[in-house]
Design an enzyme around this catalytic site. Structure first.
Site, short mmCIF file in Angstrom:
data_model
loop_
_atom_site.label_atom_id
_atom_site.label_comp_id
_atom_site.label_asym_id
_atom_site.label_seq_id
_atom_site.Cartn_x
_atom_site.Cartn_y
_atom_site.Cartn_z
N SER A 1 2.71 4.70 11.90
CA SER A 1 1.68 4.89 10.88
C SER A 1 2.10 4.22 9.59
O SER A 1 3.29 4.12 9.27
CB SER A 1 1.45 6.38 10.61
N ASP A 2 1.12 3.74 8.82
CA ASP A 2 1.42 3.44 7.43
C ASP A 2 1.80 4.76 6.78
O ASP A 2 1.46 5.85 7.28
CB ASP A 2 0.21 2.80 6.74
N TRP A 3 2.51 4.71 5.68
CA TRP A 3 3.09 5.91 5.09
C TRP A 3 2.00 6.84 4.58
O TRP A 3 1.28 6.53 3.63
CB TRP A 3 4.05 5.50 3.98
N GLY A 4 1.86 7.99 5.24
CA GLY A 4 0.83 8.95 4.89
C GLY A 4 -0.52 8.66 5.50
O GLY A 4 -1.51 9.26 5.09
N ALA A 5 -0.58 7.77 6.49
CA ALA A 5 -1.86 7.39 7.09
C ALA A 5 -2.24 8.27 8.27
O ALA A 5 -3.28 8.05 8.89
CB ALA A 5 -1.83 5.93 7.54
#
Length: 883
Positions: free
Chosen positions: A356-360
């Site tokens: 995941s993108d960070w916090g996605a």
């Protein structure tokens, strides 16, 4: 399947209401709620620390927390936003009716693709797959789950996966970014992706990748969070377009393939990002009760534009793909089973893992079932909750096994199990201001690559009266804020402008937009700064920024050259209307166009810089303009001024900026860069793609903002060609100190080519294997007709039978293809008076269109037109062939 309260909290699977089988079925086709079951509107940090939503004074605390969990800068992008943009756009079904408040409205708009395919170990992955299966077979469930989510780290890594010591798994460090290692010392500032795109040089892209990878490896980074091919550049003012190579999928795909191959050849895993249709920063994350923007995209456009460069990256063997923040057809990018399971892991045969993108991550079980394999920066909605989901049957343990197998196989594939690979994060201290061991990752072998890369990304677009090159001028006058280094180049603790690559920009404005998302409305965007007025720029801002350990500004290099030549210098980098010495042999004006993650650019021009240029030009009859541009920059306010004799798009050159510029200004190197985008006469020429979609008009979709990719494949030069719009500078354009002539075109079909309508090969990395069969060969000769050695970018464009140019078998309007599309380029070096031969191989994919019914690449019958030249609008050689 039984559903418990715990299941719902982590995102238990729910039945899907699928759309039409076989892919996206039109522009309105959007994602399934099954892919976002258990969706959370805010990041896990928000729920744990609600004060972060509005208290800007807590920013340092936020950073400390992010560093502790290993989130780094990328974790900042997951922070809650302080501004609720209630805008909604004309969504897939219009504006009529009451506002939509339940995601159930969007069920079935994207087909469900399940189960998530297991890694097959095909091709070069066979041995790594076998080793991974064996190691995973020895793991407990707890150990497996520990590899699927970020963990705390005492390093400066952006993300961290813990070791399993009993099995000799050493753990993994994931770090930003695709343009160089961010937020650490003793590394290089490499030319940014856009600068590489402007070089049109495949070998240079490969050399840059090797050099970057060596630095990442030396610092103990297992996964390089790049390269970028999404955003592709659909939104002309997109904030992150500078991180990628080009708006054209063929150019971007060619350069990303070279980059991936080179980086992984050095033993570092690439995280090709952001998958997929992540084309704007505005509304990229949920804000209070407003969900992320949905990129609504049809099947054909997906394949022919946005998936194309990712396909090249997968074919090159990328070990990781990063899923994106926004929704794709109303399903979050990290929970979209169609894109992850269907396009990536099935159609393209992807063997690596998805992070995941960070916090996605906005769902638990749904992201697992949709094909995401690792969440960052912390455990988010996984960890113990994923363990519960396995125990209650919501997620099969076989899915966990495949997640971990893909991760471990990538680790084996790059040889990171070997003792020679450094410990994760060994050269990346968490706090650079405290005493730490110096790990100098720079390699003098790549100094020439840094310089060549900086040189070749400069594009000369105007040069009259032979104003360039300079020849030992008696007096030079220098103006403009982008000539000198910023006053700050210092890490400055946990967080600083240096950390984000924004030392020259307004840091308060950056902080507001990147962290608190204050730039989510049209009115706030109008107040943003389009320039970095505090100094020259070497990269854009955000997680893609580079670390500046040693940087040479244009002013630094010009002073040194002036000393050697005995040239007198005057300068004024402050005044908007400076005094100009009338005895100046030349006046150089330096401006920039800044861009950063977290906000989209407010405009493609700025009155301050344009006014400065015109002021100087009124007083100096040899005014040379240098623009460091992190994206398309309009020039119509000054380009035709009689005293503006030369204009250079200097892009983002990295640490060798000034040295490269002086080599070009004084003619020791020849300009060879070409534009990787189209520069228009004015903003209106770009149509609806000029700026981001803010969710115009409110209405039904105010809580679910929509962005309909209704333009289809007609972006950049395709758009200009189709609508008959004359650009200021066309795609592929760039001047040189010499001239080139073209001749001897040969277009011939391959004797071994199979010209059946559809490919029949097996799925390998990148898709069906016969998509890469060479069907046509194009040859030409290019002659250097001047008296200066130079490099020329020879470009090949192909018009298909279904193009608007017509053909004997031309298809209906809905199936029409662009009049021409880039399908080859080479960059030979040609000495003055000599001729070079170039050859291009056109594959089945190059000549095909995506058939939405057959769900395959189709080779049409009819006439194909081939053009060869030095830009999309200058093709002196023309040929054709028929299938």
């Amino acid at each position: 399947m039984a559903s418990t309260k715990e299941d719902e909290r982590v995102g238990a699977a729910t039945p899907l209401h699928s759309g039409e089988p076989g892919g996206f079925d039109g522009p309105a086709s959007t994602s399934a709620k099954g892919a976002i079951s258990g969706q959370q509107s805010h990041s896990w940090l928000t729920r744990k620390l609600p004060f972060l939503r509005t208290r800007r004074g807590k920013i340092i605390t936020v950073i400390v927390i992010l560093l502790i969990i290993g989130g780094g800068l990328a974790g900042l992008a997951a922070l809650p936003k302080g501004n609720n943009n209630g805008g909604g756009s004309s969504g897939p079904n219009g504006q009529a009716g009451e506002a939509i408040t339940d995601d159930a409205y969007f069920y079935g708009q994207s087909p469900d693709v399940s189960p998530s395919p297991n890694m097959t170990g095909s091709g070069t992955w066979k041995d790594s797959h076998t080793k991974a299966l064996a190691l995973v077979g020895k793991m407990t469930l707890e150990e497996k789950l520990s590899l699927t989510a970020g963990a705390p780290s005492r390093t400066g890594c952006s993300g961290f996966i813990p070791a399993i010591k009993r099995l000799n798994f050493t753990g993994m460090c994931l770090s930003d970014a695709g343009n160089g290692l961010r937020n650490t010392d003793f590394v290089s500032s490499w030319p940014s992706g856009l600068h590489v795109g402007a070089s049109w040089n495949k070998k240079l892209a490969r050399d840059r990748g090797s050099g970057m990878a060596g630095e990442f490896r030396t610092k103990g980074v297992n996964v390089l969070l790049g390269p970028v091919v999404g955003p592709a550049g659909r939104v002309v003012s997109g904030g992150r377009n500078w991180e990628g190579f080009s708006v054209d999928p063929y150019l971007a795909g060619s350069l990303v393939a070279e980059t991936v191959s080179a980086i992984q050849g050095a033993g570092v895993i690439t995280s090709t990002k952001h998958f997929i249709a992540n084309e704007q920063e505005t509304n990229r994350m949920p804000i209070n009760d407003v969900q992320s923007l949905s990129s609504n995209i049809d099947d054909r456009t997906m394949h022919e534009l946005y998936l194309w460069p990712f396909q090249d990256a997968v074919r090159a063997g990328t070990g990781n793909i990063m899923c994106s923040y926004q929704r794709i057809n109303n399903s979050y990018g990290c929970a979209n089973s169609k894109t992850l399971n269907g396009l990536l892991k099935t159609e393209l045969g992807f063997q690596g893992f998805v992070v995941s993108d960070w916090g996605a991550q906005h769902a638990g079980v749904a992201t697992a079932l949709a094909g995401m394999d690792m969440t960052m920066p912390g455990e988010g909605l996984w960890g113990s909750q994923l363990s519960t989901a396995v125990s209650n049957g919501s997620v099969p343990e076989t899915r966990i096994d495949d997640m971990v197998t893909r991760i471990i196989a990538s680790w084996y594939q790059m040889g990171q199990d070997q003792e020679a690979f450094p410990s994760p994060g060994v050269g990346m201290p968490q706090d650079l201001t405290k005493p730490h061991k110096i790990v100098d990752a720079r390699n003098s072998t790549f100094r020439q690559t840094l310089l060549d890369g900086a040189i070749e990304g400069h594009v000369l677009v105007k040069n009259v009266n032979k104003s360039l090159p300079l020849k030992k001028p008696k007096l030079l006058s220098l103006f403009g804020y982008s000539a000198k280094n910023p006053d700050l180049n210092n890490p400055g603790g946990f967080i600083s402008p240096w950390t984000f690559g924004v030392s020259s920009f307004n840091y308060t404005e950056f902080q507001d937009s990147f962290i608190f998302n204050s730039a989510s409305t049209p009115s706030s965007r109008e107040n943003q700064s389009p320039i970095a007025i505090n100094g020259t720029i070497y990269s854009g801002g955000g997680s893609g920024a580079t670390s500046q350990s040693l940087i040479i500004s244009p002013f630094d290099a010009i002073v040194q050259q002036a000393y050697e030549d005995g040239t007198a210098l005057f300068w004024d980098f402050v005044a908007p209307a400076p005094d100009v010495n009338p005895m100046s042999d030349a006046c150089l004006v330096f401006g920039n166009a800044f861009a950063t993650e977290g906000l989209d650019r407010p405009s493609l021009r700025d009155d301050y810089t344009d006014g400065l240029i015109k002021h100087v030009a009124e007083r100096c009859n040899n005014t040379i303009v240098v623009l460091h541009n992190a994206g398309i920059r309009l020039v119509d306010q000054f380009i035709e001024h009689v005293n503006v004799t030369a204009v250079i798009f200097a892009h983002l050159p990295g640490e060798m900026s000034g040295k490269a510029l002086v080599e070009l200004l004084y003619g020791r190197e020849n300009f060879s860069g070409k534009l990787p985008y189209t520069v228009a006469m004015n903003e209106n020429d770009y149509g609806d793609l000029l700026g981001p979609d803010f969710g115009r008009g409110g209405g039904r979709f105010e809580k679910f903002p929509q962005s309909n990719f209704s333009e289809g494949v007609w972006v950049d030069y395709r758009h200009f060609d189709e609508r008959g719009i004359e650009p200021r500078f066309e795609f592929g354009f760039g001047l040189s100190f010499t001239t080139f002539g073209y001749s001897s075109l040969v277009v011939e079909k391959s004797g071994n080519g199979t010209f059946g309508e559809f490919p029949t090969g097996n799925i390998v990395e990148g898709g069906q294997e016969d998509l890469w069969d060479v069907l046509v060969t194009v040859r030409a000769e290019v002659e250097n007709k001047g008296d200066v050695d130079g490099m020329e970018v020879v470009q090949v464009y192909v018009g298909l039978p279904s193009s608007s140019s017509g053909g004997s078998e031309a298809n209906s309007e809905s199936q029409k293809t662009p009049v021409q599309q880039l399908r080859g380029f080479e960059k030979p070096s040609v000495k003055a008076g000599e001729t070079a031969s170039v050859e291009f191989e056109l594959t089945r994919r190059d000549l095909s269109v995506w058939d939405i019914e057959a769900q395959a690449w189709r080779l049409d019958k009819g006439k194909y037109v081939v053009g060869v030249g030095n830009s999309s609008r200058k093709l002196p050689l023309s040929g054709e062939f028929t299938i």
